[in-house]
Design an enzyme around this catalytic site. Structure first.
Site, short mmCIF file in Angstrom:
data_model
loop_
_atom_site.label_atom_id
_atom_site.label_comp_id
_atom_site.label_asym_id
_atom_site.label_seq_id
_atom_site.Cartn_x
_atom_site.Cartn_y
_atom_site.Cartn_z
N HIS A 56 0.82 -1.22 0.00
CA HIS A 56 0.00 0.00 0.00
C HIS A 56 0.85 1.27 0.00
N SER A 109 1.43 -0.17 -5.37
CA SER A 109 0.57 -0.53 -4.25
C SER A 109 0.09 -1.97 -4.46
N SER A 164 -5.81 1.76 -2.10
CA SER A 164 -5.12 2.14 -0.85
C SER A 164 -4.06 3.22 -1.00
N ASP A 211 3.02 -7.67 -0.04
CA ASP A 211 1.90 -7.61 0.91
C ASP A 211 0.70 -8.26 0.23
N GLU A 271 4.38 -9.23 4.21
CA GLU A 271 3.81 -8.35 5.23
C GLU A 271 2.64 -8.94 5.96
N ASN A 277 4.78 -11.12 8.91
CA ASN A 277 3.50 -11.02 9.62
C ASN A 277 3.56 -11.64 11.01
N LYS A 322 4.68 -7.42 14.79
CA LYS A 322 3.87 -7.07 13.64
C LYS A 322 2.43 -7.50 13.91
N ASP A 334 0.11 -4.41 14.60
CA ASP A 334 -0.52 -3.93 13.37
C ASP A 334 -1.92 -4.54 13.20
N ASN A 335 -1.99 -5.85 13.17
CA ASN A 335 -3.26 -6.53 12.90
C ASN A 335 -4.28 -6.24 14.00
N CYS A 349 -5.85 -2.22 13.38
CA CYS A 349 -7.26 -2.33 12.96
C CYS A 349 -8.19 -1.74 14.01
N HIS A 398 -7.68 -9.34 3.48
CA HIS A 398 -6.87 -8.85 2.37
C HIS A 398 -7.61 -8.71 1.04
N HIS A 441 -3.57 2.07 8.92
CA HIS A 441 -3.14 2.20 10.31
C HIS A 441 -2.31 3.46 10.52
N SER A 457 5.77 -2.67 12.22
CA SER A 457 5.73 -3.59 11.07
C SER A 457 6.91 -3.38 10.15
N GLN A 508 10.12 -5.39 8.54
CA GLN A 508 10.35 -5.52 7.10
C GLN A 508 11.80 -5.18 6.76
P1 NAD Z 1 -5.93 -14.77 11.74
O1 NAD Z 1 -5.61 -16.06 11.08
O2 NAD Z 1 -5.30 -14.37 13.01
O3 NAD Z 1 -7.50 -14.64 11.95
C1 NAD Z 1 -8.44 -15.06 11.01
C2 NAD Z 1 -9.58 -15.68 11.82
O4 NAD Z 1 -10.68 -15.94 10.95
C3 NAD Z 1 -9.19 -17.04 12.44
O5 NAD Z 1 -9.47 -17.02 13.82
C4 NAD Z 1 -10.08 -18.04 11.71
O6 NAD Z 1 -10.49 -19.10 12.54
C5 NAD Z 1 -11.26 -17.17 11.33
N1 NAD Z 1 -12.04 -17.66 10.19
C6 NAD Z 1 -11.59 -18.20 9.03
N2 NAD Z 1 -12.64 -18.47 8.22
C7 NAD Z 1 -13.76 -18.06 8.88
C8 NAD Z 1 -15.16 -18.06 8.56
N3 NAD Z 1 -15.60 -18.52 7.41
N4 NAD Z 1 -16.02 -17.57 9.49
C9 NAD Z 1 -15.58 -17.10 10.68
N5 NAD Z 1 -14.28 -17.07 11.04
C10 NAD Z 1 -13.39 -17.56 10.14
O7 NAD Z 1 -5.61 -13.66 10.61
P2 NAD Z 1 -5.45 -12.08 10.87
O8 NAD Z 1 -4.03 -11.78 11.15
O9 NAD Z 1 -6.49 -11.65 11.80
O10 NAD Z 1 -5.74 -11.51 9.37
C11 NAD Z 1 -6.98 -11.67 8.81
C12 NAD Z 1 -7.00 -11.00 7.44
O11 NAD Z 1 -6.76 -9.60 7.56
C13 NAD Z 1 -5.91 -11.50 6.49
O12 NAD Z 1 -6.40 -11.47 5.17
C14 NAD Z 1 -4.82 -10.45 6.63
O13 NAD Z 1 -3.97 -10.43 5.50
C15 NAD Z 1 -5.65 -9.21 6.75
N6 NAD Z 1 -5.04 -8.05 7.42
C16 NAD Z 1 -5.53 -6.84 7.06
C17 NAD Z 1 -5.03 -5.70 7.69
C18 NAD Z 1 -5.55 -4.34 7.27
O14 NAD Z 1 -4.91 -3.33 7.60
N7 NAD Z 1 -6.68 -4.28 6.58
C19 NAD Z 1 -4.04 -5.79 8.68
C20 NAD Z 1 -3.56 -7.06 9.01
C21 NAD Z 1 -4.07 -8.20 8.38
N1 NRN Z 2 -0.93 2.90 6.78
C1 NRN Z 2 -0.54 1.75 6.21
N2 NRN Z 2 0.47 1.76 5.32
C2 NRN Z 2 -1.17 0.51 6.52
N3 NRN Z 2 -2.19 0.14 7.35
C3 NRN Z 2 -2.31 -1.20 7.24
N4 NRN Z 2 -1.39 -1.67 6.36
C4 NRN Z 2 -0.66 -0.64 5.89
N5 NRN Z 2 0.36 -0.61 5.01
C5 NRN Z 2 0.90 0.61 4.75
C6 NRN Z 2 -1.14 -3.08 5.99
C7 NRN Z 2 -0.85 -3.95 7.22
O1 NRN Z 2 0.51 -4.02 7.50
C8 NRN Z 2 -2.28 -3.79 5.32
C9 NRN Z 2 -1.83 -5.21 5.43
O2 NRN Z 2 -2.82 -6.13 5.12
C10 NRN Z 2 -1.40 -5.33 6.85
O3 NRN Z 2 -0.49 -6.37 7.04
#
Ligand code: NAD
Ligand code: NRN
Length: 476
Positions: free
Chosen positions: A61, A84, A89, A138, A199, A224, A229, A233-234, A238, A344, A397, A405, A409
């Protein structure tokens, strides 16, 4: 004789508006102030130039926080190109500032899928039609493209078969174009490629699948699962950026609403906490008994999506899985329910089926906010077309958590290059000592004062006397 005007060199970047560079630079500077770990790592390693002359490509991103990572990798000596990893994003001002600094970047908010994959190809294409030696990935799109491109040049016919969906067809068409325009390109890319650091959870999942299938072309580092991380981050990232996305998109009051959080992993935990803190009644869905038990211990009801269709106002998918919110679920939701994803990919919500449905109308409210109306007359809102709501509808974030994070990296990139001749084509993790070092780098800025063990206590616990970790070559 008239001087022949030198043809305008096509700029080696593609951004929304280069004139945004000045404001982008100001916001990057603000982010630097909030990224103590990354800036200390930059200061510590820049004199050593550990990445000197390395061709490095990043698919992550393009935000102001990523700009600080890019400039850190450049300061360590790398020749960097960037795109990206998501069509919504990019922060256009950050991209402009990076382009203006001379780092080739191919990213803008609102790319089409065709443009996104063209940007990915440009990001991978270094001077002299060479490929990268290191990749920051990522979600795994850059890693996927190289693997599929090499397979194609080795005679695999995957690209010639119909794509399973629109995006897969876009990837196949791009690869077929490279087959005719740049024969042998992917074979050369694979030859020079020495490592990738990943990532996010979904990207790591794809790496382990490739490793288990014996198809991984290079050593990989799973960033990750560094504690500093994913447990930051996660979780905490979030916890702040989900609400940011929902509110910038809809101005919706969260208090008093019923929110369904699908998944209670690191991301789901942060999301549930956030929505609860705003006053929502949060219900969780889970497939894993341990995470489900955790949710219950935190006081959340744990039910199925079907159980709550009649009462939930907000739906958030956080699983990294597919088909978590189905077309039938959406048909059965309350009027004006809000549906978004923070996992994702966009397949957590069945967007393809929703967009293909004949008796459903779509109205765009504003960028990344759409209202779908069903034959029943009931409507739902979908944010960011089912893609990451925090980065599509907000700015992702905050910088402080991204400093954790991106410290990981940067250490992973140094490690991959340092050990390129003795790592195997498998997935590694950074050692606990480095995780602790990353945490240590962030404590002073937020006023944390650690207690230091006495020699007797260290001996009693059987742990070495504490002190800053000196990075060694390590493997997991
Ligand atoms: P994780 O594995 O810790 O958590 C995922 C959870 O979902 C697990 O507990 C699993 O049991 C559950 N699950 C799977 N299928 C399911 C279903 N059908 N119904 C209900 N629960 C279900 O993973 P995470 O680290 O929490 O990451 C989750 C997603 O978010 C990934 O795709 C990751 O890449 C993404 N992510 C996004 C951001 C962001 O900034 N948007 C940040 C970090 C991670
Ligand atoms: N501000 C950000 N810049 C940001 N917020 C969440 N992410 C970001 N990357 C760059 C990513 C996290 O590290 C999205 C990825 O899914 C997650 O791992």
């Amino acid at each position: 004789m008239n001087a022949v005007a030198k043809p305008h060199a096509v700029p080696d970047y593609k951004v929304h508006d280069i004139a945004l560079a000045a404001v982008g630079r100001k916001r990057i500077r603000m982010a630097e102030e909030e990224m103590p770990g990354l800036m200390q790592i930059r200061a510590k390693y820049a004199p050593l130039q550990p990445l000197k002359g390395v061709r490095l490509s990043g698919s992550l991103h393009m935000t102001k926080e990523t700009a600080v990572l890019i400039e850190t990798l450049s300061a360590l000596g790398a020749t960097v190109r960037w795109a990206s990893c998501n069509i919504f994003s990019t922060q256009d001002d950050a991209a402009a500032a990076i382009a203006a600094s001379g780092v080739p970047v191919f990213a803008w908010k609102g790319e089409s899928l065709e443009e996104y994959w063209d940007c990915t190809l440009n990001m991978l294409t270094h001077e002299g039609m060479t490929g990268p030696q290191l990749i920051v990935d990522d979600g795994g799109d850059a890693t996927l493209l190289i693997h599929k491109g090499l397979d194609m040049e080795n005679g695999d016919t995957w690209v010639d078969q119909p794509g399973a969906n629109h995006e897969e067809q876009v990837v196949k068409d791009l690869l077929k174009r490279t087959r005719s325009e740049r024969p042998g390109f992917w074979t050369n890319v694979a030859k020079d490629w020495r490592g990738v650091s990943e990532e996010t959870t979904t990207g790591v999942h794809r790496l382990y699948q490739m490793m288990e299938a014996g198809k991984l072309l290079v050593p990989a580092i799973n960033v990750n699962d560094s504690v500093t991380k994913s447990k930051f981050d996660n979780l905490y990232g979030c916890r702040e950026s989900l609400a940011d996305g929902i509110k910038r998109a809809t101005d919706l009051m969260i208090a008093g609403k019923v929110a369904l959080v699908c998944g209670y992993g690191d991301v789901g935990k942060g999301c549930a906490h956030s929505l609860k803190s705003f006053g929502a009644r949060v219900i969780v869905t889970e497939i894993d008994p341990i995470n489900a038990l955790q949710a219950a211990m935190e006081g959340y009801e744990v039910k199925t999506t079907e159980d709550v269709l009649h009462e939930a106002d907000i739906f958030v998918t956080t699983t990294g899985n597919r088909d978590v919110i189905t077309f039938e679920h959406m048909q059965g939701m309350k009027n004006n329910a809000l549906v978004c994803n923070i996992g994702h990919f966009d397949n957590e919500i069945q967007m393809d089926r929703l967009n293909a449905a004949k008796d459903v109308s779509k109205e765009n409210i504003k960028p990344q906010v759409d209202r779908y109306t069903f034959a029943s007359g009931r409507s739902i809102y979908i944010l960011a077309e089912g893609r990451l709501v925090n980065l599509g509808c907000a700015h992702g974030h905050p910088a402080f958590v991204m400093s954790n994070s991106f410290s990981n990296q940067t250490l992973a990139q140094i490690d991959l290059w340092t050990n390129k001749d003795n790592y195997e084509k498998t997935v590694y993790r950074l050692p606990k000592q480095l995780d602790e070092e990353v945490a240590r780098l962030h404590l002073e800025q937020i006023g944390v004062k650690l207690t230091v063990l006495t020699a007797e206590q260290s001996a009693y616990l059987g742990i070495p006397v504490q002190g800053p970790y000196k990075p060694e070559h390590y493997r997991y």
